[in-house]
Scaffold this active site. Structure first.
Site, PDB file in Angstrom:
ATOM      1  N   ASP A  88      44.894  67.078  37.692  1.00  0.00           N
ATOM      2  CA  ASP A  88      45.346  65.488  37.613  1.00  0.00           C
ATOM      3  C   ASP A  88      46.212  64.913  36.247  1.00  0.00           C
ATOM      4  OD1 ASP A  88      43.446  65.921  35.784  1.00  0.00           O
ATOM      5  OD2 ASP A  88      42.906  63.915  35.857  1.00  0.00           O
ATOM      6  N   GLU A 183      39.749  65.235  35.709  1.00  0.00           N
ATOM      7  CA  GLU A 183      39.158  65.557  34.388  1.00  0.00           C
ATOM      8  C   GLU A 183      39.686  64.843  33.466  1.00  0.00           C
ATOM      9  OE1 GLU A 183      39.827  67.075  29.944  1.00  0.00           O
ATOM     10  OE2 GLU A 183      41.328  66.473  31.504  1.00  0.00           O
TER      11      GLU A 183
END
Length: 418
Positions: A88, A183
């Site tokens: 991400d 994350e």
């Protein structure tokens, strides 16, 4: 062996491909992963792994990619190691429509991004650029972040997988691969299957300057301050109303500067208000509390209470509560119990021809939580710089050095001797 002389790197082509896929996570989402589009990159990675011969690569329902490269050594005592990066990108800056640009043979002058000429990479503001003369710098075009955090790490691990499959002379034990979602919003390993990984040690590829290795992160708590004011009709409020919104504003304004992130550096901790909401009767302030020493977290929370107590003296009919919760802890506490994990990482960096530097990081990585889940995980450079903003950049040569470092680590764990 001289890896650099024998490898045909694929990391740049992979990176340029991955950053065009929007994988921005969403802190307000309750789903896992927080955005379904993160799986778009996950599916691509699985297909590429299958194509190069990693037969068990798969994407699970939560958006995690798992894969295994079997051992090619006759030794049966080589520990299983894992490499991890997150897919991400940060919610702070748009990751939609990323247009990567390679600035070849960087000569030390300012880099002006073409889609917004107010976005200028200056050596005075990006000091590591001084080490990049002659290298090829990759940026976005000026309207988005680049996504080097952490698609540089993803591309490096993917290239290392390619090299391991195509260079059987690189001897190694079982290698596990983990790519995580979310994350950037603190949920990167919420659903990670540690038993499935089954590794002795892990290395997250999510660091900054080439040669850096991080064995220490902040310890982190979250906190919510709830203010209970007194509501009254504003036309008849004199002497009655005690606005929770105004109380919250005064508390935020009274927080000490020397405990704010904009006034701290190095090993200094901070208290940082990150969200606010409410109305006259009730308001909340969410904080993140950070320090390298666990015991200081409670002291920083006490500082919030001290400020709130002082402000509430002016509002006798109002009150507050402060609730704190653990987010993650300094991974050094775990890594110290297995010093060879860090030592092997430092040696791998040196074998890649770099000066190895052991650092702390003013933040957290997936490795922070993985370490306390039973998988000790220091963080190795990926070459990413100026993360979460439009001036994010990475150099081709630093990414190649990260690939070399991964391959040397595989060799060192297979044969730890000189």
């Amino acid at each position: 062996m001289d890896l650099n002389a024998s490898l045909s790197f694929t990391v740049t082509e992979r990176f340029l491909r991955y950053v065009t896929i929007d994988t921005q996570s969403d802190p307000n989402s309750k789903t896992i992963p927080s955005t379904e589009k993160q799986k778009d990159l996950g599916r691509l990675l699985v297909n590429e792994l299958l194509e190069i011969g990693v037969s068990d690569a798969h994407l699970d329902e939560y958006g995690y990619v798992y894969a295994t490269i079997p051992a090619n050594t006759d030794k049966n005592t080589v520990p299983v190691i894992c490499f991890c990066s997150h897919m991400d990108t940060a919610p702070d800056c748009s990751g939609t429509g990323v247009k990567p640009i390679i600035h070849k043979n960087y000569n030390g002058t300012d880099i002006i991004l073409p889609d917004d000429n107010t976005q200028v990479l200056k050596m005075s503001e990006h000091p590591d650029l001084k080490n990049q003369k002659g290298n090829d710098i990759i940026t976005a075009s000026g309207n988005t972040l680049l996504g080097a955090d952490n698609k540089a790490g993803v591309a490096e691990i993917m290239d290392a997988c390619y090299q391991l499959i195509n260079h059987p002379e690189i001897k190694h034990g079982v290698i596990k691969i983990l790519f995580t979602p979310d994350e950037e919003i603190g949920r990167g390993v919420d659903k990670a299957d540690i038993a499935k990984i089954g590794a002795f040690a892990c290395y997250t590829m999510d660091g900054e300057s080439a040669g850096n290795m991080e064995n220490e992160t902040f310890s982190a708590d979250g906190a919510r301050l709830t203010i209970n004011g007194v509501s009254s009709h504003p036309g008849f409020a004199k002497g009655k109303m005690e606005s929770a919104i105004k109380i919250a504003g005064q508390i935020i304004a009274a927080l000490p500067d020397d405990l704010s992130p904009e006034h701290t550096e190095g090993m200094q901790g901070f208290v940082h208000p990150v969200d606010f909401g409410g109305h006259v009767e009730t308001a909340t302030i969410d904080f993140i509390i950070r320090d390298f020493e666990d015991e200081k977290l409670s002291k920083h929370a006490d500082e919030i209470r001290k400020v709130a107590d002082e402000v509430l003296k002016r509002f006798p009919n109002s009150s507050y509560t402060l609730e704190t919760h653990e987010q993650y802890r300094n991974m050094k506490n775990v890594l110290a119990q297995n010093p060879q994990i860090v030592e092997y990482g430092m040696e791998a960096i040196r074998r890649a021809g770099l000066e190895a530097r052991l650092c702390s990081i003013r933040g957290g990585t997936d490795g922070s939580r993985l370490s306390f889940m039973g998988l000790p995980s220091p963080n190795i450079f990926a070459g990413e710089h100026a993360f979460h903003g439009k001036q994010e950049w990475v150099s081709v040569q630093d990414m190649q050095k990260a690939v070399e470092t991964i391959l040397h680590l595989c060799e060192i764990w297979e044969s730890p001797g000189p």
